[in-house]
Each structure stands twice: as structure tokens, then as C-alpha cells.
Design a protein around this motif. Structure first.
Motif, PDB file in Angstrom:
ATOM      1  N   LEU A 233       0.591  -1.373  -0.144  1.00 24.90           N
ATOM      2  CA  LEU A 233       0.055   0.070   0.018  1.00 24.90           C
ATOM      3  C   LEU A 233       0.906   1.240   0.033  1.00 24.90           C
ATOM      4  O   LEU A 233       0.158   2.220  -0.507  1.00 24.90           O
ATOM      5  N   GLU A 234       2.028   1.325   0.638  1.00 29.09           N
ATOM      6  CA  GLU A 234       3.035   2.282   0.467  1.00 29.09           C
ATOM      7  C   GLU A 234       3.308   2.695  -0.829  1.00 29.09           C
ATOM      8  O   GLU A 234       3.485   3.752  -1.441  1.00 29.09           O
ATOM      9  N   LYS A 235       3.510   1.599  -1.751  1.00 28.63           N
ATOM     10  CA  LYS A 235       3.946   1.727  -3.093  1.00 28.63           C
ATOM     11  C   LYS A 235       2.554   1.987  -4.027  1.00 28.63           C
ATOM     12  O   LYS A 235       2.719   2.734  -5.065  1.00 28.63           O
ATOM     13  N   ASN A 236       1.581   1.428  -3.437  1.00 25.63           N
ATOM     14  CA  ASN A 236       0.235   1.401  -4.601  1.00 25.63           C
ATOM     15  C   ASN A 236      -0.665   1.821  -3.646  1.00 25.63           C
ATOM     16  O   ASN A 236      -1.834   0.842  -3.092  1.00 25.63           O
ATOM     17  N   PRO A 237      -0.966   3.070  -3.132  1.00 24.99           N
ATOM     18  CA  PRO A 237      -1.996   3.579  -2.328  1.00 24.99           C
ATOM     19  C   PRO A 237      -3.559   2.911  -2.885  1.00 24.99           C
ATOM     20  O   PRO A 237      -4.472   2.805  -2.027  1.00 24.99           O
ATOM     21  N   GLN A 238      -3.736   3.117  -4.202  1.00 18.26           N
ATOM     22  CA  GLN A 238      -4.728   2.837  -4.716  1.00 18.26           C
ATOM     23  C   GLN A 238      -5.288   1.256  -4.463  1.00 18.26           C
ATOM     24  O   GLN A 238      -6.553   0.852  -4.943  1.00 18.26           O
ATOM     25  N   TRP A 239      -4.460   0.482  -4.018  1.00 16.95           N
ATOM     26  CA  TRP A 239      -4.665  -0.747  -3.688  1.00 16.95           C
ATOM     27  C   TRP A 239      -5.264  -1.052  -2.438  1.00 16.95           C
ATOM     28  O   TRP A 239      -5.366  -2.135  -1.714  1.00 16.95           O
ATOM     29  N   GLN A 240      -5.932   0.140  -1.650  1.00 15.53           N
ATOM     30  CA  GLN A 240      -6.563   0.064  -0.454  1.00 15.53           C
ATOM     31  C   GLN A 240      -7.546  -1.027  -0.294  1.00 15.53           C
ATOM     32  O   GLN A 240      -7.834  -1.897   0.496  1.00 15.53           O
ATOM     33  N   GLY A 241      -8.430  -1.205  -1.417  1.00 17.13           N
ATOM     34  CA  GLY A 241      -9.497  -2.081  -1.609  1.00 17.13           C
ATOM     35  C   GLY A 241      -9.097  -3.553  -1.545  1.00 17.13           C
ATOM     36  O   GLY A 241      -9.753  -4.452  -1.129  1.00 17.13           O
ATOM     37  N   ALA A 242      -7.601  -3.737  -1.796  1.00 16.39           N
ATOM     38  CA  ALA A 242      -7.282  -5.222  -1.501  1.00 16.39           C
ATOM     39  C   ALA A 242      -7.073  -5.674  -0.193  1.00 16.39           C
ATOM     40  O   ALA A 242      -6.815  -6.771   0.126  1.00 16.39           O
ATOM     41  N   LEU A 243      -7.313  -4.850   0.906  1.00 11.22           N
ATOM     42  CA  LEU A 243      -7.442  -5.298   2.275  1.00 11.22           C
ATOM     43  C   LEU A 243      -8.788  -5.895   2.483  1.00 11.22           C
ATOM     44  O   LEU A 243      -8.877  -6.376   3.425  1.00 11.22           O
ATOM     45  N   GLN A 244      -9.746  -5.563   1.714  1.00 10.47           N
ATOM     46  CA  GLN A 244     -11.273  -5.988   2.014  1.00 10.47           C
ATOM     47  C   GLN A 244     -11.434  -7.365   1.762  1.00 10.47           C
ATOM     48  O   GLN A 244     -12.354  -8.040   2.141  1.00 10.47           O
ATOM     49  N   ARG A 245     -10.789  -7.835   0.587  1.00  9.06           N
ATOM     50  CA  ARG A 245     -10.904  -9.347   0.227  1.00  9.06           C
ATOM     51  C   ARG A 245      -9.865  -9.844  -0.768  1.00  9.06           C
ATOM     52  O   ARG A 245      -8.750  -8.896  -1.079  1.00  9.06           O
ATOM     53  N   PRO A 246      -9.326 -10.936  -0.820  1.00  7.31           N
ATOM     54  CA  PRO A 246      -8.215 -11.457  -1.442  1.00  7.31           C
ATOM     55  C   PRO A 246      -8.543 -11.078  -3.111  1.00  7.31           C
ATOM     56  O   PRO A 246      -9.681 -11.244  -3.521  1.00  7.31           O
ATOM     57  N   MET A 247      -7.668 -10.515  -3.700  1.00  7.74           N
ATOM     58  CA  MET A 247      -7.859 -10.327  -5.288  1.00  7.74           C
ATOM     59  C   MET A 247      -7.543 -11.562  -5.954  1.00  7.74           C
ATOM     60  O   MET A 247      -7.864 -11.789  -6.955  1.00  7.74           O
ATOM     61  N   PHE A 248      -6.379 -12.170  -5.708  1.00  6.31           N
ATOM     62  CA  PHE A 248      -5.746 -13.062  -6.561  1.00  6.31           C
ATOM     63  C   PHE A 248      -5.599 -14.717  -5.703  1.00  6.31           C
ATOM     64  O   PHE A 248      -5.358 -14.475  -4.661  1.00  6.31           O
ATOM     65  N   LEU A 249      -5.871 -15.624  -6.556  1.00  5.87           N
ATOM     66  CA  LEU A 249      -5.474 -16.930  -6.064  1.00  5.87           C
ATOM     67  C   LEU A 249      -4.225 -17.504  -6.693  1.00  5.87           C
ATOM     68  O   LEU A 249      -4.315 -17.602  -7.870  1.00  5.87           O
ATOM     69  N   LEU A 250      -3.521 -17.962  -5.919  1.00  8.39           N
ATOM     70  CA  LEU A 250      -2.084 -18.238  -6.592  1.00  8.39           C
ATOM     71  C   LEU A 250      -2.014 -19.746  -6.219  1.00  8.39           C
ATOM     72  O   LEU A 250      -1.847 -20.165  -4.979  1.00  8.39           O
ATOM     73  N   LEU A 251      -1.442 -20.759  -7.216  1.00  6.37           N
ATOM     74  CA  LEU A 251      -1.627 -22.274  -6.968  1.00  6.37           C
ATOM     75  C   LEU A 251      -0.347 -22.653  -7.625  1.00  6.37           C
ATOM     76  O   LEU A 251       0.152 -22.282  -8.674  1.00  6.37           O
ATOM     77  N   GLN A 252       0.198 -23.700  -7.032  1.00  5.25           N
ATOM     78  CA  GLN A 252       1.235 -24.459  -7.405  1.00  5.25           C
ATOM     79  C   GLN A 252       1.004 -25.948  -7.331  1.00  5.25           C
ATOM     80  O   GLN A 252       0.327 -26.397  -6.346  1.00  5.25           O
ATOM     81  N   ALA A 253       1.301 -26.607  -8.493  1.00  6.84           N
ATOM     82  CA  ALA A 253       0.947 -28.127  -8.627  1.00  6.84           C
ATOM     83  C   ALA A 253       1.948 -28.657  -9.282  1.00  6.84           C
ATOM     84  O   ALA A 253       2.641 -28.011 -10.081  1.00  6.84           O
ATOM     85  N   GLU A 254       2.099 -30.163  -9.034  1.00  3.18           N
ATOM     86  CA  GLU A 254       3.231 -30.892  -9.519  1.00  3.18           C
ATOM     87  C   GLU A 254       2.693 -32.017 -10.337  1.00  3.18           C
ATOM     88  O   GLU A 254       1.546 -32.539 -10.021  1.00  3.18           O
ATOM     89  N   ASN A 255       3.194 -32.331 -11.446  1.00  2.00           N
ATOM     90  CA  ASN A 255       3.195 -33.637 -12.144  1.00  2.00           C
ATOM     91  C   ASN A 255       3.449 -34.789 -11.535  1.00  2.00           C
ATOM     92  O   ASN A 255       4.572 -34.806 -11.337  1.00  2.00           O
ATOM     93  N   THR A 256       2.473 -35.971 -11.338  1.00  2.00           N
ATOM     94  CA  THR A 256       3.057 -37.009 -10.687  1.00  2.00           C
ATOM     95  C   THR A 256       3.191 -38.129 -11.620  1.00  2.00           C
ATOM     96  O   THR A 256       3.411 -39.149 -11.025  1.00  2.00           O
TER      97      THR A 256
END
Length: 264
Positions: A233-256
Motif C-alpha cells: 500500500l505504500e507503493k500502491n495506495p490505490q490498492w486499499q480495497g485489496a485489504l477488504q478481500r483477496p484479489m488473487f488466488l495463486l496455485l502451485q501443482a506438480e505432475n506426478t
């Protein structure tokens, strides 16, 4: 990125898109990047596939970090052209291809890659196309190869109306902003006006994301729900709304599966 190519023919949309911090600054303008980078890990001497490359920031990073080769796919001719220009000074270890990642055949060989990466592209795919893509990606990875991707969080894609409205409780302020969540259980197409254009997205629940990975034969090895930090938020004050809910889902998966590697 698999999305309507026609939207890039809209000069207003394209100009606004290219003016976004993450397009202007690359990974420095993408606060979720440090988490994704940790999930990706080392790419030294690896073969990499980037699905929905946009301006090619990830391919640029991968080559600078000693990837053996990077194949780059995007549905937009304009994005591919710009990505080529931005990586022209790098060693010739990137191949660019205009390709809709929702297609039934990506044209990739079994066991070709150590890493498949995608940033904010998969939520533009229908669930049927997403599952079809995961099957192709699983086949394209070597045994133990990994898929790392980000999507808009299902809480973000769910609302059936303006996805960017935050409602304040009567008589309350600041931290009491409310994200208007509805229609979470109704998966499917969402259309919203963004940057002067009509953008199509597909909402899926967290359950569908995880079950789709498991059905495709992946082992889910990591996930994060990105929310802004104080430093962000210091770098991007316009991201204040990102404290209200998660914006992104990040996933890591492996081939078995022990896929036979490509020769040569």
C-alpha cells in the motif's frame, strides 16, 4: 492470455491496458509477484511454457534467470508483437506463438517442459476449457514438473454485477468497507466493463479449481490468497480495497505421472 482478441482492436482499451502499473513496470507493478516467484523457484536450465504471456514479462525474467528455453503463447497478435519487442535484446531462447490456450490442441509434446506458468489468464477460460487445458499441461510436463498460475480470486469474480463496487456500511468508514459478494455458487460467465471495454471472465469456486487440478492428475503443492500488505500500500495506495478481500488466488501443482520425456 485467452480472452477476446477483438478487445485489443479497441484503441481505448489497449491504451488503458498498456498504462496499467503491471504493464508499465512489469513485476515491480505486480505486488503478488514475490509469492509467485517463490512458487516458481529456480528455472536454471529448465524448459518453460508461458501461457497467456501478455507483454512477456515472465519470459524476460526466466531467460535472465538462465532458463534453457521459453515457449510463449498468447491469443493476441498485438501482445505477441509487443512482447517480441520487449525481449529483442535478450539471448534468442524465446519462441513466440499466437495461440488461443482454450484450444483443444496446444501443439505441445508430452514431457517437454519443467515448468508451465500463467499469470491472470485462466479465469478467462470456461471450466470445460480450463479442465481440457490442465490435461494438456499435465501431459506436457516431465515427471515432477510444476504448474504455477494466478487467477482472479473467486471472491473477486463471483459478483453478478459491478465487480469493482465496495459498499460502506451506513454511518461507518474506512475498514468497514464491504465487498458485495453474491452468486458465489453460480459458476459461469461474468461480463464486466473494464478499461473501456467489455471483458469476459468465468467464475469458479475454490472447490472447482482444486478438484480440476486433482482430476487432471496434479498434486497441489502450494496455494496462497493474495491480499495487500502495508508495504504494497505504500507503493500502491490505490490498492486499499485489496485489504477488504483477496484479489488473487495463486496455485502451485506438480505432475506426478511418469510421462516419457521428449527426445532431443
Amino acid at each position: 492470455m485467452s480472452k477476446d482478441t477483438a478487445i485489443y482492436d479497441n484503441p481505448t482499451f489497449l491504451a488503458n491496458y498498456l498504462d496499467l502499473p503491471r504493464q508499465q513496470q512489469g513485476h515491480d507493478g505486480a505486488p503478488e509477484w514475490p509469492i509467485l516467484m517463490a512458487m516458481v523457484g529456480t528455472v536454471r536450465e529448465e524448459r518453460v511454457l508461458d501461457l497467456g504471456c501478455g507483454l512477456g514479462w515472465f519470459a524476460h525474467w526466466a531467460v535472465e534467470n538462465s532458463a534453457q528455453h521459453v515457449d510463449v503463447l498468447d491469443v493476441s497478435n498485438k501482445m505477441i508483437e509487443k512482447a517480441k519487442g520487449m525481449t529483442a535484446s535478450l539471448p534468442k531462447r524465446i519462441d513466440f506463438r499466437v495461440q488461443d490456450i482454450s484450444s483443444r490442441d496446444l501443439g505441445v509434446s508430452p514431457g517437454s517442459y519443467n515448468l508451465v506458468y500463467s499469470s491472470l489468464a485462466f479465469h478467462h477460460l470456461s471450466t470445460a476449457a480450463f479442465k481440457r487445458l490442465l490435461a494438456q499441461v499435465n501431459s506436457a510436463l516431465v515427471h515432477g514438473g510444476r504448474l504455477v498460475f494466478s487467477v482472479e480470486h473467486p471472491i473477486y469474480t463471483a459478483p453478478g454485477y459491478d465487480q469493482f463496487v465496495k459498499v460502506d456500511l451506513p454511518g461507518r468508514h474506512g475498514a468497514d468497507l464491504i465487498w458485495p459478494l453474491n452468486r458465489y455458487g453460480y459458476e459461469g460467465l461474468r461480463e464486466t466493463n473494464w478499461l473501456g471495454g467489455e471483458v469476459k471472465k468465468y467464475h469458479r469456486t475454490m472447490t472447482t479449481y482444486f478438484e480440476s487440478l486433482l482430476e487432471a492428475g496434479f498434486l497441489v503443492s502450494g496455494f496462497r490468497e493474495y491480499m495487500a500488505t502495508g508495504e504494497d500500500l505504500e507503493k500502491n495506495p490505490q490498492w486499499q480495497g485489496a485489504l477488504q478481500r483477496p484479489m488473487f488466488l495463486l496455485l502451485q501443482a506438480e505432475n506426478t505421472a511418469r510421462t516419457q520425456p521428449q527426445e532431443g
